[in-house]
Design a protein around this motif. Structure first.
Motif, PDB file in Angstrom:
ATOM      1  N   ALA A   1      42.825  32.686  36.573  1.00  0.00           N
ATOM      2  CA  ALA A   1      41.810  33.675  36.934  1.00  0.00           C
ATOM      3  C   ALA A   1      42.386  34.650  37.944  1.00  0.00           C
ATOM      4  O   ALA A   1      42.731  34.263  39.055  1.00  0.00           O
ATOM      5  CB  ALA A   1      40.588  32.990  37.516  1.00  0.00           C
TER       6      ALA A   1
ATOM      7  N   ASN B   1      34.843  41.191  38.080  1.00  0.00           N
ATOM      8  CA  ASN B   1      34.794  40.115  39.076  1.00  0.00           C
ATOM      9  C   ASN B   1      33.497  40.238  39.866  1.00  0.00           C
ATOM     10  O   ASN B   1      33.438  40.887  40.908  1.00  0.00           O
ATOM     11  CB  ASN B   1      36.001  40.174  40.018  1.00  0.00           C
ATOM     12  CG  ASN B   1      36.031  38.997  40.967  1.00  0.00           C
ATOM     13  OD1 ASN B   1      35.064  38.232  41.057  1.00  0.00           O
ATOM     14  ND2 ASN B   1      37.123  38.845  41.686  1.00  0.00           N
TER      15      ASN B   1
ATOM     16  N   LEU C   1      32.114  38.095  41.621  1.00  0.00           N
ATOM     17  CA  LEU C   1      32.125  37.364  42.890  1.00  0.00           C
ATOM     18  C   LEU C   1      32.362  38.311  44.069  1.00  0.00           C
ATOM     19  O   LEU C   1      32.022  37.984  45.202  1.00  0.00           O
ATOM     20  CB  LEU C   1      33.173  36.258  42.876  1.00  0.00           C
ATOM     21  CG  LEU C   1      32.956  35.153  41.848  1.00  0.00           C
ATOM     22  CD1 LEU C   1      34.043  34.090  41.968  1.00  0.00           C
ATOM     23  CD2 LEU C   1      31.585  34.527  41.978  1.00  0.00           C
TER      24      LEU C   1
ATOM     25  N   TYR D   1      26.796  28.707  41.246  1.00  0.00           N
ATOM     26  CA  TYR D   1      26.824  28.829  39.790  1.00  0.00           C
ATOM     27  C   TYR D   1      27.158  30.247  39.384  1.00  0.00           C
ATOM     28  O   TYR D   1      26.881  31.205  40.109  1.00  0.00           O
ATOM     29  CB  TYR D   1      25.471  28.399  39.206  1.00  0.00           C
ATOM     30  CG  TYR D   1      25.203  26.945  39.493  1.00  0.00           C
ATOM     31  CD1 TYR D   1      25.683  25.957  38.647  1.00  0.00           C
ATOM     32  CD2 TYR D   1      24.520  26.557  40.636  1.00  0.00           C
ATOM     33  CE1 TYR D   1      25.475  24.618  38.932  1.00  0.00           C
ATOM     34  CE2 TYR D   1      24.302  25.227  40.921  1.00  0.00           C
ATOM     35  CZ  TYR D   1      24.783  24.263  40.066  1.00  0.00           C
ATOM     36  OH  TYR D   1      24.583  22.944  40.344  1.00  0.00           O
ATOM     37  N   ALA D   2      27.769  30.363  38.209  1.00  0.00           N
ATOM     38  CA  ALA D   2      28.151  31.666  37.682  1.00  0.00           C
ATOM     39  C   ALA D   2      28.129  31.611  36.160  1.00  0.00           C
ATOM     40  O   ALA D   2      28.185  30.536  35.560  1.00  0.00           O
ATOM     41  CB  ALA D   2      29.554  32.043  38.160  1.00  0.00           C
TER      42      ALA D   2
ATOM     43  N   VAL E   1      30.375  32.822  33.023  1.00  0.00           N
ATOM     44  CA  VAL E   1      31.786  33.149  32.838  1.00  0.00           C
ATOM     45  C   VAL E   1      32.078  33.451  31.377  1.00  0.00           C
ATOM     46  O   VAL E   1      31.609  32.759  30.480  1.00  0.00           O
ATOM     47  CB  VAL E   1      32.669  31.956  33.287  1.00  0.00           C
ATOM     48  CG1 VAL E   1      34.135  32.223  33.018  1.00  0.00           C
ATOM     49  CG2 VAL E   1      32.444  31.642  34.747  1.00  0.00           C
TER      50      VAL E   1
ATOM     51  N   TYR F   1      35.539  33.888  28.979  1.00  0.00           N
ATOM     52  CA  TYR F   1      36.968  33.593  29.060  1.00  0.00           C
ATOM     53  C   TYR F   1      37.652  33.902  27.736  1.00  0.00           C
ATOM     54  O   TYR F   1      37.026  34.019  26.693  1.00  0.00           O
ATOM     55  CB  TYR F   1      37.214  32.140  29.475  1.00  0.00           C
ATOM     56  CG  TYR F   1      36.666  31.119  28.497  1.00  0.00           C
ATOM     57  CD1 TYR F   1      37.467  30.624  27.469  1.00  0.00           C
ATOM     58  CD2 TYR F   1      35.359  30.661  28.600  1.00  0.00           C
ATOM     59  CE1 TYR F   1      36.962  29.697  26.569  1.00  0.00           C
ATOM     60  CE2 TYR F   1      34.862  29.739  27.712  1.00  0.00           C
ATOM     61  CZ  TYR F   1      35.666  29.262  26.695  1.00  0.00           C
ATOM     62  OH  TYR F   1      35.155  28.346  25.809  1.00  0.00           O
TER      63      TYR F   1
ATOM     64  N   ILE G   1      39.976  33.718  32.803  1.00  0.00           N
ATOM     65  CA  ILE G   1      38.646  34.220  33.098  1.00  0.00           C
ATOM     66  C   ILE G   1      38.667  35.729  32.861  1.00  0.00           C
ATOM     67  O   ILE G   1      39.411  36.456  33.514  1.00  0.00           O
ATOM     68  CB  ILE G   1      38.220  33.911  34.555  1.00  0.00           C
ATOM     69  CG1 ILE G   1      38.286  32.423  34.853  1.00  0.00           C
ATOM     70  CG2 ILE G   1      36.839  34.486  34.847  1.00  0.00           C
ATOM     71  CD1 ILE G   1      37.389  31.557  34.019  1.00  0.00           C
TER      72      ILE G   1
ATOM     73  N   HIS H   1      35.594  37.593  32.692  1.00  0.00           N
ATOM     74  CA  HIS H   1      34.444  38.198  33.368  1.00  0.00           C
ATOM     75  C   HIS H   1      33.659  37.069  34.035  1.00  0.00           C
ATOM     76  O   HIS H   1      33.448  36.027  33.445  1.00  0.00           O
ATOM     77  CB  HIS H   1      33.562  38.895  32.326  1.00  0.00           C
ATOM     78  CG  HIS H   1      32.467  39.735  32.903  1.00  0.00           C
ATOM     79  ND1 HIS H   1      31.837  40.696  32.170  1.00  0.00           N
ATOM     80  CD2 HIS H   1      31.874  39.753  34.120  1.00  0.00           C
ATOM     81  CE1 HIS H   1      30.896  41.283  32.909  1.00  0.00           C
ATOM     82  NE2 HIS H   1      30.912  40.720  34.098  1.00  0.00           N
ATOM     83  N   ILE H   2      33.234  37.302  35.279  1.00  0.00           N
ATOM     84  CA  ILE H   2      32.438  36.309  35.993  1.00  0.00           C
ATOM     85  C   ILE H   2      31.350  37.022  36.782  1.00  0.00           C
ATOM     86  O   ILE H   2      31.605  38.055  37.405  1.00  0.00           O
ATOM     87  CB  ILE H   2      33.315  35.430  36.919  1.00  0.00           C
ATOM     88  CG1 ILE H   2      32.481  34.318  37.565  1.00  0.00           C
ATOM     89  CG2 ILE H   2      34.048  36.251  37.944  1.00  0.00           C
ATOM     90  CD1 ILE H   2      33.315  33.241  38.257  1.00  0.00           C
ATOM     91  N   GLU H   3      30.138  36.489  36.707  1.00  0.00           N
ATOM     92  CA  GLU H   3      29.006  37.022  37.465  1.00  0.00           C
ATOM     93  C   GLU H   3      28.327  35.859  38.178  1.00  0.00           C
ATOM     94  O   GLU H   3      28.000  34.851  37.551  1.00  0.00           O
ATOM     95  CB  GLU H   3      27.996  37.725  36.561  1.00  0.00           C
ATOM     96  CG  GLU H   3      28.523  38.992  35.905  1.00  0.00           C
ATOM     97  CD  GLU H   3      28.845  40.126  36.874  1.00  0.00           C
ATOM     98  OE1 GLU H   3      28.274  40.152  37.997  1.00  0.00           O
ATOM     99  OE2 GLU H   3      29.673  40.972  36.516  1.00  0.00           O
ATOM    100  N   ALA H   4      28.155  35.990  39.478  1.00  0.00           N
ATOM    101  CA  ALA H   4      27.466  34.968  40.271  1.00  0.00           C
ATOM    102  C   ALA H   4      25.994  34.939  39.887  1.00  0.00           C
ATOM    103  O   ALA H   4      25.418  35.961  39.521  1.00  0.00           O
ATOM    104  CB  ALA H   4      27.605  35.272  41.757  1.00  0.00           C
TER     105      ALA H   4
END
Length: 140
Positions: A7, A17, A19, A35-36, A38, A40, A60, A62-65
């Protein structure tokens, strides 16, 4: 077989990102499970000739909280874990396990510990009302 995870969302893909949005929260309160959501991709598959296996590395993309109040992601995580392992996550203590006795159906209700800001706000309210800053509930 094991799957490795890579990542690094920098440069052109920095916008994916999520985060970064909660950077200060992560620094100020680094403990606890979050928690998020994700997305991948498979970054590469390494052929370990000596071991006779191929090891994929997921990247990873794309990640969103997710707010801790949004239980949908936690529920999906628990369902997928149970589908994969047959085990329940119910035994793992989380923020949601703080229970106040005497709540709904005598089963209690879930209440997280108050934050320092909440405690200070309560103290200020009591002080403004002419009450002791903190008390055991007894009138004096």
């Amino acid at each position: 077989m094991a799957v490795k995870i890579a990542a690094q969302l920098t440069g052109a893909n920095r916008e994916f990102n999520g985060l970064n949005r909660i950077e200060h929260e992560l620094v100020d309160r680094p403990h606890g499970t979050r928690y998020a959501v994700v997305a991948y991709e498979v970054k590469r598959v390494t052929d370990e000739v000596d071991e006779g296996v191929k090891i994929p590395t997921a990247s990873i993309a794309h990640i969103e909280a997710v707010d801790v109040d949004d239980l949908r992601v936690r529920d999906i995580l628990a369902e997928r874990y149970k589908d994969r392992t047959g085990k329940s996550l119910d035994g793992d203590p989380t923020l949601f396990d703080s229970v106040v006795p005497g709540g709904e159906n005598d089963g209690g209700r879930e209440v997280p510990e108050p934050s320092a800001d909440e405690i200070l706000a309560e103290r200020d309210e009591r002080k403004a009302a002419g009450l002791p800053a903190f008390s055991d509930g007894e009138q004096q």
